[in-house]
Design a protein around this motif. Sequence first.
Motif, PDB file in Angstrom:
ATOM      1  N   ALA A   1       0.804  -1.134   0.035  1.00 42.91           N
ATOM      2  CA  ALA A   1      -0.037   0.204  -0.036  1.00 42.91           C
ATOM      3  C   ALA A   1       0.713   1.242  -0.034  1.00 42.91           C
ATOM      4  CB  ALA A   1      -0.814   0.059   1.243  1.00 42.91           C
ATOM      5  N   SER A   2       0.372   2.370  -0.560  1.00 44.34           N
ATOM      6  CA  SER A   2       1.086   3.564  -0.566  1.00 44.34           C
ATOM      7  C   SER A   2       0.246   4.747  -0.315  1.00 44.34           C
ATOM      8  CB  SER A   2       1.751   3.887  -1.916  1.00 44.34           C
ATOM      9  OG  SER A   2       0.999   4.403  -2.893  1.00 44.34           O
ATOM     10  N   ASN A   3       0.869   5.717   0.556  1.00 43.52           N
ATOM     11  CA  ASN A   3       0.417   7.212   0.796  1.00 43.52           C
ATOM     12  C   ASN A   3       1.238   8.042  -0.063  1.00 43.52           C
ATOM     13  OD1 ASN A   3      -0.661   6.653   4.205  1.00 43.52           O
ATOM     14  ND2 ASN A   3      -1.748   6.406   2.324  1.00 43.52           N
ATOM     15  N   ASN A   4       0.485   8.996  -0.533  1.00 39.11           N
ATOM     16  CA  ASN A   4       0.914  10.239  -1.378  1.00 39.11           C
ATOM     17  C   ASN A   4       0.460  11.410  -1.086  1.00 39.11           C
ATOM     18  OD1 ASN A   4       2.125   8.090  -3.714  1.00 39.11           O
ATOM     19  ND2 ASN A   4       0.138   7.411  -3.148  1.00 39.11           N
ATOM     20  N   SER A   5       1.574  12.413  -0.989  1.00 38.43           N
ATOM     21  CA  SER A   5       1.207  13.775  -0.404  1.00 38.43           C
ATOM     22  C   SER A   5       2.014  14.540  -1.423  1.00 38.43           C
ATOM     23  CB  SER A   5       1.393  14.158   1.116  1.00 38.43           C
ATOM     24  OG  SER A   5       1.182  12.723   1.712  1.00 38.43           O
ATOM     25  N   ASN A   6       1.734  16.050  -1.107  1.00 43.08           N
ATOM     26  CA  ASN A   6       2.652  17.056  -1.770  1.00 43.08           C
ATOM     27  C   ASN A   6       3.124  18.192  -0.648  1.00 43.08           C
ATOM     28  OD1 ASN A   6       2.512  17.113  -4.898  1.00 43.08           O
ATOM     29  ND2 ASN A   6       0.518  16.314  -4.479  1.00 43.08           N
ATOM     30  N   PHE A   7       3.618  17.661   0.171  1.00 39.68           N
ATOM     31  CA  PHE A   7       4.710  18.515   1.202  1.00 39.68           C
ATOM     32  C   PHE A   7       5.591  19.053   0.450  1.00 39.68           C
ATOM     33  CE2 PHE A   7       2.691  15.178   3.895  1.00 39.68           C
ATOM     34  CZ  PHE A   7       1.670  16.227   4.576  1.00 39.68           C
ATOM     35  N   VAL A   8       5.988  20.331   0.835  1.00 39.48           N
ATOM     36  CA  VAL A   8       7.392  21.030   0.194  1.00 39.48           C
ATOM     37  C   VAL A   8       8.556  20.376   0.653  1.00 39.48           C
ATOM     38  CG1 VAL A   8       8.460  23.012  -0.274  1.00 39.48           C
ATOM     39  CG2 VAL A   8       5.832  23.027  -0.237  1.00 39.48           C
ATOM     40  N   LYS A   9       9.590  19.866  -0.128  1.00 46.39           N
ATOM     41  CA  LYS A   9      10.668  19.261   0.246  1.00 46.39           C
ATOM     42  C   LYS A   9      11.458  20.047   1.116  1.00 46.39           C
ATOM     43  CE  LYS A   9      14.213  16.129  -1.156  1.00 46.39           C
ATOM     44  NZ  LYS A   9      14.885  15.668  -2.340  1.00 46.39           N
ATOM     45  N   PRO A  10      11.906  19.794   2.177  1.00 50.27           N
ATOM     46  CA  PRO A  10      12.857  20.833   2.904  1.00 50.27           C
ATOM     47  C   PRO A  10      14.328  20.725   2.659  1.00 50.27           C
ATOM     48  CG  PRO A  10      12.488  18.983   4.175  1.00 50.27           C
ATOM     49  CD  PRO A  10      11.660  18.613   2.973  1.00 50.27           C
ATOM     50  N   ALA A  11      15.055  21.868   3.011  1.00 48.14           N
ATOM     51  CA  ALA A  11      16.334  21.779   2.853  1.00 48.14           C
ATOM     52  C   ALA A  11      16.996  20.785   3.589  1.00 48.14           C
ATOM     53  CB  ALA A  11      17.186  23.131   3.121  1.00 48.14           C
ATOM     54  N   PRO A  12      18.225  20.155   3.291  1.00 48.75           N
ATOM     55  CA  PRO A  12      18.819  18.915   3.963  1.00 48.75           C
ATOM     56  C   PRO A  12      18.812  19.247   5.685  1.00 48.75           C
ATOM     57  CG  PRO A  12      20.037  19.100   1.922  1.00 48.75           C
ATOM     58  CD  PRO A  12      18.856  20.228   1.933  1.00 48.75           C
ATOM     59  N   GLY A  13      18.187  18.376   6.524  1.00 45.31           N
ATOM     60  CA  GLY A  13      18.402  18.548   7.810  1.00 45.31           C
ATOM     61  C   GLY A  13      17.105  19.288   8.499  1.00 45.31           C
ATOM     62  N   GLU A  14      16.546  19.943   7.691  1.00 40.24           N
ATOM     63  CA  GLU A  14      15.484  20.749   8.322  1.00 40.24           C
ATOM     64  C   GLU A  14      13.996  19.948   8.339  1.00 40.24           C
ATOM     65  OE1 GLU A  14      14.810  24.591   7.031  1.00 40.24           O
ATOM     66  OE2 GLU A  14      16.822  25.119   7.539  1.00 40.24           O
ATOM     67  N   ALA A  15      13.253  20.427   9.303  1.00 35.73           N
ATOM     68  CA  ALA A  15      12.039  19.607   9.556  1.00 35.73           C
ATOM     69  C   ALA A  15      10.989  20.153   8.677  1.00 35.73           C
ATOM     70  CB  ALA A  15      11.760  19.792  11.054  1.00 35.73           C
ATOM     71  N   VAL A  16      10.177  19.391   8.289  1.00 39.98           N
ATOM     72  CA  VAL A  16       8.827  19.882   7.450  1.00 39.98           C
ATOM     73  C   VAL A  16       7.661  20.149   8.230  1.00 39.98           C
ATOM     74  CG1 VAL A  16       7.487  19.077   5.471  1.00 39.98           C
ATOM     75  CG2 VAL A  16       9.519  17.916   5.473  1.00 39.98           C
ATOM     76  N   LEU A  17       7.417  21.458   8.188  1.00 39.43           N
ATOM     77  CA  LEU A  17       6.487  21.797   9.164  1.00 39.43           C
ATOM     78  C   LEU A  17       5.284  21.774   8.487  1.00 39.43           C
ATOM     79  CD1 LEU A  17       8.243  24.640  10.871  1.00 39.43           C
ATOM     80  CD2 LEU A  17       7.933  22.225  11.694  1.00 39.43           C
ATOM     81  N   VAL A  18       3.904  21.356   8.636  1.00 33.88           N
ATOM     82  CA  VAL A  18       2.784  21.121   8.129  1.00 33.88           C
ATOM     83  C   VAL A  18       1.475  21.874   8.909  1.00 33.88           C
ATOM     84  CG1 VAL A  18       3.336  19.131   7.122  1.00 33.88           C
ATOM     85  CG2 VAL A  18       1.906  18.975   8.830  1.00 33.88           C
ATOM     86  N   SER A  19       0.451  22.265   7.891  1.00 36.76           N
ATOM     87  CA  SER A  19      -0.407  23.153   8.805  1.00 36.76           C
ATOM     88  C   SER A  19      -1.422  21.854   9.444  1.00 36.76           C
ATOM     89  CB  SER A  19      -1.436  23.602   7.759  1.00 36.76           C
ATOM     90  OG  SER A  19      -2.169  22.925   6.874  1.00 36.76           O
ATOM     91  N   TRP A  20      -2.212  22.407  10.313  1.00 30.07           N
ATOM     92  CA  TRP A  20      -3.313  21.467  10.916  1.00 30.07           C
ATOM     93  C   TRP A  20      -3.991  20.582  10.064  1.00 30.07           C
ATOM     94  CZ3 TRP A  20      -3.484  19.367  15.788  1.00 30.07           C
ATOM     95  CH2 TRP A  20      -4.663  18.859  16.060  1.00 30.07           C
ATOM     96  N   ASP A  21      -4.739  21.392   8.951  1.00 35.19           N
ATOM     97  CA  ASP A  21      -5.408  20.665   7.983  1.00 35.19           C
ATOM     98  C   ASP A  21      -4.670  19.482   7.167  1.00 35.19           C
ATOM     99  OD1 ASP A  21      -7.536  21.888   8.376  1.00 35.19           O
ATOM    100  OD2 ASP A  21      -7.381  23.318   6.647  1.00 35.19           O
ATOM    101  N   ASP A  22      -3.367  19.735   6.829  1.00 32.22           N
ATOM    102  CA  ASP A  22      -2.668  18.832   6.126  1.00 32.22           C
ATOM    103  C   ASP A  22      -2.197  17.548   6.947  1.00 32.22           C
ATOM    104  OD1 ASP A  22      -2.638  20.363   3.822  1.00 32.22           O
ATOM    105  OD2 ASP A  22      -0.691  21.188   3.985  1.00 32.22           O
ATOM    106  N   ALA A  23      -1.899  18.025   8.370  1.00 35.46           N
ATOM    107  CA  ALA A  23      -1.728  16.704   9.366  1.00 35.46           C
ATOM    108  C   ALA A  23      -2.956  16.013   9.178  1.00 35.46           C
ATOM    109  CB  ALA A  23      -1.566  17.494  10.476  1.00 35.46           C
ATOM    110  N   THR A  24      -4.229  16.554   9.327  1.00 37.15           N
ATOM    111  CA  THR A  24      -5.511  15.848   9.291  1.00 37.15           C
ATOM    112  C   THR A  24      -5.346  14.932   8.145  1.00 37.15           C
ATOM    113  OG1 THR A  24      -6.480  17.509  10.462  1.00 37.15           O
ATOM    114  CG2 THR A  24      -7.872  15.911   9.632  1.00 37.15           C
TER     115      THR A  24
END
Length: 714
Positions: free
Chosen positions: A475-498
């Motif tokens: 099975a797979s999950n697919n999203s469109n988060f913005v890829k971070p610079a190496p070593g940085e955390a990807v921060l997402v909105s509450w809606d996107d986390a949901t």
Amino acid sequence: MISKAFKATVLGSIILFSSCKDEQKIEDQPMTENILLQEWTGPYQGVPAFGKMNVADVKEAVEKGMELQLKEIDAIANNNEAPTFENTIVAMESAGKTLDRVFTYYGILSSNMSSPEFREVQAELAPKLSEFRSKISQNEKLFQRIKTVYEASQKNPLEAQEQRVVELTYKQFEMNGANLDAEKKKRYAEINKELSTLYTKFSNNVLHDEENYVTYLTKDQLGGLSDGFIKSAAKIASDKGKEGMYAITNTRSSMDPFLTYSTERELRKQVWENYYSRGDNGDEYDNNQIIAEILKLRKERVGLLGYDNYAAWRLQDRMAKNPENAMDLMLKVWPAATARVKEEVADMQAVANELGDNITIEPWDYRYYAEKVRKKKYDLDSDEVKQYLQLDKLTEAMFFVAGEIFNYKFTPVEEGSVPVFHEDVKVWEVTDKDSGKHIGLWYLDPYAREGKRSGAWATTYRSSTTFEGQTNVLASNNSNFVKPAPGEAVLVSWDDATTFFHEFGHALHFFAADVKYPTLQGGVRDYTEFQSQLLERWLSTDKVINQFLVHHETGKPIPAELVEKIKNAATFNQGFGTTEYLASALIDMKLHLADPTNIDIDKFEREALDELGMPKELPMRHRTPHFGHVFSGEGYATAYYGYMWADVLTSDASEAFKEAPDGFYDKDVAKKLVTYLFAPRNAMDPAEAYRLFRGRDAKIEALMRDRGFPVPKN
Ligand SMILES: [Zn+2]
């Protein structure tokens, strides 16, 4: 969103073949070198050779796959032995594995890695695939065998799963006209052909109006808009040859933020009118007449099958069963939703008055003043929330939930041991926490890239079935988060986390499947979003909040006040959201229950809304002339209510957890959830499955509470 699109595309509304095991070798068809056609090799029962796929191989592979499947189907249809469950139904379940494999690659190339070359191949294959589907659905000998097995099963029932697969298979063929006499069949096919042309016209007209009604702003008309929005509007304008201006395109992603933030009331009105007039401009791109023709043809077609109206035909195999049940739910929620609109409008009017704006709230003001009310009432800063929502931690949180509720353990596979189609894709092995039993692999493709479709979705490369030996799940999950610079955390909105949790819910629904036959994997439109919507609820449980929603720099858990604000804001603007949605869902149903002879679509919509008491301050979410769910195909025709139907189950099931001693982590409720509502997929009638879980049918009260509406008294 759930994407079974590829397999579903192959057989349209006919049957969902999705099993994959060792393929039966067909002696006179030596395998080619085409990698897409080959059996999957390597670890974990064989995995797709994603590292080796090539667009140049697609056309040959799809054509070969169709040819092999038609051979298998012909062999079943022309079998000289009397039809039995084994030689007909099981044989059909077993057919089509090569094409299935090809469509795994096809799915990646169309959704995750699309290119102009691929789209050319896609366009070339579309009519061939449609012809392929007809060859199966109109195979008279095949249907007669299915019918014989079905009729025998009505006298001497088979075991439960066998019986269900026979009934679903027969029903699919019957619903698509297999039982008609030759003359009616001919007309049936003609109608479908006419409809497919009308659907294409309808979509093209909407597309035309989306592309041709652009509002251009000058520099002094940007009041209220964010920097990011302005930059993108400038880019769109310059791409359209209007250097130095700012373009508001006629799409939801442009219209919605503009109406929410722009201080230019006249421009808001213009953008609003453009958007809600799509397909309704009285010119050669107007859809009203096309809709009338579609409705007439649909009614004629189901009439051939003996149904009074399209809705009755469509809903017979849905959880709602008939249009009356669907209407009943909608009309129970409607008064509370419109009453809430009145309150929202009053709140907004008060804010407008305070600001000295000297206006009366009109539809193009709703989003703008609602945003002002939101800030004032809930004081929620979405940027502050983001600091606590890191993609890696959210992934860990989902694994934690899967461990607690499903008893699963997720372990990263050794880098390079399972082929992936892009370096960003990561793979985990899923096992049972106690026994260590292998369940499958979970692929995650998290980041946006060129050629990847927008949004988020879940899909499978292989499903669990047992009729030819236990298969594992890919099975797979697919999203469109913005890829971070190496070593940085990807921060997402509450809606996107949901949404991230939502899609994982679909994946868990695949992993938990315990069914024998591929057909029983199929989704029921008003039921398949329930499992994923329910999983969203674990995001805001204390265990997830305290362990995983931690600040990306300080590591401190999200403050309780902030969580409280998020929870309070959950019912904000539900009058608007529920009313705009329900208006569309009600009109969808009413149009298909009405007599389409001489129907005037514009008038029908206006009068039906008047009769319902539609508040004048907002429109339908999708007005009829651009309601693509319903008129650019049949996917959601008389099915738009399904989102709310699934939401009733979601709210009611989550109350089962809330009421339990250990809340959302209660082991007894979790066990029932997995056993009755995840594992059977479509092997059991969903309504019956729900009763086994809850001890009763779902009630709408929980949904009313979730939306902050008063609960109706009985
Ligand atoms: Zn979904």
